[in-house]
Design a protein around this motif. Structure first.
Motif, PDB file in Angstrom:
ATOM      1  N   UNK A   1       0.920  -1.143  -0.020  1.00 10.48           N
ATOM      2  CA  UNK A   1      -0.074   0.092  -0.027  1.00 10.48           C
ATOM      3  C   UNK A   1       0.983   1.346   0.181  1.00 10.48           C
ATOM      4  N   UNK A   2       0.651   2.084  -0.891  1.00  9.53           N
ATOM      5  CA  UNK A   2       1.335   3.402  -1.081  1.00  9.53           C
ATOM      6  C   UNK A   2       0.852   4.349   0.065  1.00  9.53           C
ATOM      7  N   UNK A   3       1.771   5.267   0.582  1.00 12.06           N
ATOM      8  CA  UNK A   3       1.477   6.103   1.348  1.00 12.06           C
ATOM      9  C   UNK A   3       1.042   7.533   0.664  1.00 12.06           C
ATOM     10  N   UNK A   4       0.001   8.030   1.088  1.00  4.92           N
ATOM     11  CA  UNK A   4      -0.465   9.680   0.505  1.00  4.92           C
ATOM     12  C   UNK A   4       0.527  10.619   1.016  1.00  4.92           C
ATOM     13  N   UNK A   5       1.501  11.186   0.168  1.00  4.87           N
ATOM     14  CA  UNK A   5       2.455  12.164   0.382  1.00  4.87           C
ATOM     15  C   UNK A   5       1.822  13.560   0.830  1.00  4.87           C
ATOM     16  N   UNK A   6       0.355  13.760   0.465  1.00  2.00           N
ATOM     17  CA  UNK A   6      -0.455  14.974   0.859  1.00  2.00           C
ATOM     18  C   UNK A   6      -0.661  15.139   2.324  1.00  2.00           C
ATOM     19  N   UNK A   7      -0.878  13.861   2.714  1.00  2.00           N
ATOM     20  CA  UNK A   7      -1.494  13.905   4.169  1.00  2.00           C
ATOM     21  C   UNK A   7      -0.214  14.670   5.023  1.00  2.00           C
ATOM     22  N   UNK A   8       0.719  14.215   5.216  1.00  2.00           N
ATOM     23  CA  UNK A   8       1.847  14.730   5.944  1.00  2.00           C
ATOM     24  C   UNK A   8       1.780  16.378   5.732  1.00  2.00           C
ATOM     25  N   UNK A   9       1.937  16.728   4.551  1.00  3.46           N
ATOM     26  CA  UNK A   9       2.144  18.021   4.243  1.00  3.46           C
ATOM     27  C   UNK A   9       0.969  18.925   4.669  1.00  3.46           C
ATOM     28  N   UNK A  10      -0.338  18.304   4.505  1.00  3.38           N
ATOM     29  CA  UNK A  10      -1.262  19.209   4.858  1.00  3.38           C
ATOM     30  C   UNK A  10      -1.474  19.243   6.489  1.00  3.38           C
ATOM     31  N   UNK A  11      -1.194  18.326   7.314  1.00  3.91           N
ATOM     32  CA  UNK A  11      -0.804  18.151   8.848  1.00  3.91           C
ATOM     33  C   UNK A  11       0.041  19.421   9.096  1.00  3.91           C
ATOM     34  N   UNK A  12       1.244  19.342   8.616  1.00  7.34           N
ATOM     35  CA  UNK A  12       2.268  20.079   9.070  1.00  7.34           C
ATOM     36  C   UNK A  12       1.692  21.553   8.574  1.00  7.34           C
ATOM     37  N   UNK A  13       1.117  21.864   7.450  1.00  9.60           N
ATOM     38  CA  UNK A  13       0.814  23.169   7.240  1.00  9.60           C
ATOM     39  C   UNK A  13      -0.432  23.682   7.906  1.00  9.60           C
ATOM     40  N   UNK A  14      -1.218  22.763   8.537  1.00  7.44           N
ATOM     41  CA  UNK A  14      -2.439  23.107   9.322  1.00  7.44           C
ATOM     42  C   UNK A  14      -1.716  23.672  10.870  1.00  7.44           C
ATOM     43  N   UNK A  15      -0.769  22.502  11.481  1.00  2.00           N
ATOM     44  CA  UNK A  15      -0.024  23.076  12.434  1.00  2.00           C
ATOM     45  C   UNK A  15       0.617  24.462  12.301  1.00  2.00           C
TER      46      UNK A  15
END
Length: 123
Positions: A1-15
């Motif tokens: 299963x491939x990880x979604x690279x957008x999720x960590x970016x969105x989390x960091x941007x939100x924080x």
């Protein structure tokens, strides 16, 4: 299963956005507190103005003109009243002397009046 690279970016941007909002809020509170403190002091956060001409001289002039008015890096002032009028002394204190090491504006307007009168008496 491939990880979604957008999720960590969105989390960091939100924080990051939340952190900026919190820091801006803290900064605004500090600005408001400083304005309130300024209002309580009448807007004067500087040291109180002294009315003793010798203290004004010692704190602002003696390092160049000597503790006893005898000169040093600046000229002697022990007889400045015989060479310059009170108005001329006041003008020098306010504006300095161009092309020399005498800067203007080292003391406030009230202190300028006090020290120029005192120096004018030195004859």
């Amino acid at each position: 299963m491939k990880k979604n690279p957008i999720m960590p970016f969105a989390l960091i941007a939100s924080l990051g956005i939340v952190a900026m909002i919190i820091l801006a809020s803290i900064g605004m509170n500090q600005v408001n507190e400083a304005k309130e403190d300024e209002g309580e002091n009448g807007g004067n956060l500087a040291a109180p103005v002294t009315t003793d001409p010798e203290e004004i001289y010692a704190n602002n002039c003696a390092m160049c003109h000597g503790a006893d008015l005898s000169g040093g890096a600046g000229p002697a002032l022990n007889d400045v009243g015989s060479r310059l009028s009170e108005d001329e002394i006041r003008d020098i204190i306010i504006n300095g002397i161009p092309d020399t090491s005498m800067p203007g504006g080292l003391v406030g307007s009230d202190e300028t009046e006090i020290i120029s009168e005192w120096l004018a008496e030195k004859q």
